[in-house]
Design a protein around this motif. Sequence first.
Motif, PDB file in Angstrom:
ATOM      1  N   SER B 253      -9.666  -7.551  11.465  1.00 14.83           N
ATOM      2  CA  SER B 253      -8.457  -7.266  10.683  1.00 14.83           C
ATOM      3  C   SER B 253      -8.034  -5.801  10.827  1.00 14.83           C
ATOM      4  N   PHE B 269      -6.103  -6.911   4.032  1.00 13.61           N
ATOM      5  CA  PHE B 269      -6.469  -7.626   5.260  1.00 13.61           C
ATOM      6  C   PHE B 269      -7.959  -7.960   5.406  1.00 13.61           C
ATOM      7  N   PHE B 273      -8.866 -11.766   5.801  1.00 14.64           N
ATOM      8  CA  PHE B 273      -9.255 -12.306   7.108  1.00 14.64           C
ATOM      9  C   PHE B 273     -10.596 -13.030   7.033  1.00 14.64           C
TER      10      PHE B 273
END
Lengths: 350, 481
Positions: B253, B269, B273
């Motif tokens: 990510s 993120f 992720f």
Amino acid sequence: MAHSWLFGFTYFFTICMGCLFWNCLHHATDSDWSVVVRRQLENIASLIPYFAIFFIPVLASAGVLYKWWSMDPASEPLLAAKQPYLSQPFFIARAIGYFVLAGWVAYSLKRRSISQDADGSAAHSLVMRKFGIGGIPVVAIAITFAAFDWLMGLDYKWFSTMWGVYLFAGAAGSSMSLLVLIVSALKRRGYLSVVNLEHYHTMGKFMLAFTIFWAYIGFSQYMLIWYANIPEETVYYQIRNTGSWWYLSTFLVVGRFFLPFPVLLLQFTKKKPKLLCAVAIWILFMQLVDVYVIVLPALHPSGIAISPFDLSSLLGIGGILGWLFFRNLKNSPLYPMRDPRLGASLKLTN
Amino acid sequence: MSESTTAAAEVSLSTPPELARVPLVQNQRSIGWITDKVSKIVEERTPRWWWVAFLICSPVALMGLLCIGYQISNGVGIWGENKTVGWAWDITNFVFWIGIGHAGTLISAILFLTRQKWRTSINRAAEAMTLFAVVCAGIFPGIHVGRVWMAWFLAPVPNMQGIWPNFRSPLLWDVFAVSTYFIVSVLFWYTGLVPDLASLRDRAKGRVARFIYGVFALGWRGSNRQWRHYEMAYLLLAGLSTPLVLSVHSVVSFDFATSILPGWHTTIFPPYFVAGAIFGGFAMVLTIMLPARLLYPQVDDLITRQHVDKMAKIILLTGSIVGYAYLTELFIAWYGANPYEKFTFFNARLGLEGKGWYAWSYYVMMFCNVISPQLFWIKSMRTNYVAVFTVCMFVNVGMWFERFVIIVTSLAQDFLPSSWRHYSPSWVEVLTFVGTFGIFLSLFLLFMRFLPMIAMSEVKIVTPEADPHHTPHGPGAVANH
């Protein structure tokens, strides 16, 4: 003074929400191990509705805390873009929403659990499971948006998508630590003999897991903001990494992760209640530092300025909550005596 | 306080029927039965369906390899990328496959550490899948460097030119993260295999088979001392693998999130992720395990509806976490009030004002990843294999589209409208991606033929018979079921 109050308020709110999370998780996953400690989670989580009262001073001083509160959106395009989210009525409505939703879940879980003490019916477990499963999204949404509203909103220009997760990470770890302390205090006075070293071991593992998780989330948020170096995002860390705040931020990183991590990693620690309690006190203290570093730099961007109100709001809110907690403690058995999974919980082996 | 000494007398230690736990191995199968049925899969003649499947998958794999050869000899120019969309299917496929490679280690390591005993009948196949998925993932960055013979430059090897990799680049962190993950996953998988390989060795009729299984069983005799060492090694590897599961996809990510591109740079993120990877990985595990279970009905008592139900719950949970991340991103894109960020999310992705070239892919992603798993709130859907398989197929598609959405929508319509470019994949890209499915499935078919696809020794440990206090005909037998 307003910031000090928000600091004390946030500290206890995160811990109580964390306890609600653990209680919901227990039911959602139909766990065995946590039955013996669950009543204490229920007792702490059921304090959530009282935060609606503690919120009144926050609301009363919103003009001091939140710059946007008294600004005219027409005068600031950035604020205009955030309408209607950053508007007074919606802000109040959301806060009521968090207290009502989270309070309702906490209250329902406790009420059911106490009903089970009377009849031992498995039907209560099944209803509580439904509340537990539904409670997890409630906790997630309430913590996330409460974090956005009350803390991220201290600087209405700043934003981070990780913010809710960061608050949750601290809440979960510190509430597990509080549970360890309460259970130990009761054990010391001869109660809760059903809790054994295996339960301590499990609670210690969760403290470890959330020490790591906090560091993971905190690092990810910091690193990504630092790396991308976008001014509207870095402003948050810029304040906290300059002047005397820098020392406190560094202390937070070291104290919240690097110190407890190796200690909790050892199985030895998790099976020594006294040592685990010491770590739990430390984690609760570090959660205090964490919330302090979040809230107070909004008031004193140039450096740490400790005010007596920081301590008094903490003692005030903590004292009232503690009093309520102890008052409720005697109204129900200290553990769900007739929970059908109690037998399995007693037989826990790690 | 109401706790009293008499309280203990009120405590009922038996579980009421509504809350009784379903045994993990059904029909009270014995330990010998488990060895027999699982080993038979490897020992019996290769079934016809296997040859059919292998003869379909291996040519596809070969086609993928030919495409890779063609790409290497002609350069990355034969892909559909252009100056604006410099990353597309290559990285999408990389992230897609590496994500799939997360379920195996999650099942093996994290579920082991959290004492989830139901993991035992699915962990072996899931781990194998992890390895094969990482192999497929590794192909894409490997060939994307263009001059693959220079790929060793990625490693910090002192060389004559004094060239060192750029340690500040998350792409380099990827190299370390993925290779470490692969090595530890192989070790973990192999360690778990040792007792089972010894079982196969002991049962082998042919000399060659006995020799080969014997070599890989490392002289396992099942002594007390060996088990003690084995269990310690397994625990340590589980402990090591757990941070790796989290770190690999976090680092992946970072490839995007460290940039300043709208739609890529967002702080949520890393956990988003990781949740997405577990989500996609579990969907792929079920995509493969459900047909495998159909083809080998003898393992029905080991991989039960309970297992499918629990995996469906994990898909629901991780799918909802992914949904939380999508909505948080949308909310902060709006709240942050950055016009570029807003454009990417609301125009390029959501397609408001008709400006989103790839808005359809955003809706595909949303439907597949967030809406479709919500079906699993219903218990009857979680145990209905057709429903589970269908949702898993949606999730497989959705997770590929998630990466496509992130990568292509952010790039194709970037800051400057004059530099916007459409992207469509070239035939080489499409066939290479299809080829990786061939590679993945061929490897999995080979695995099913030569290695026990269920961890026999671990399943045996969770049977009631393995409990030292178990008495087959006594009250203990009732309590255990």
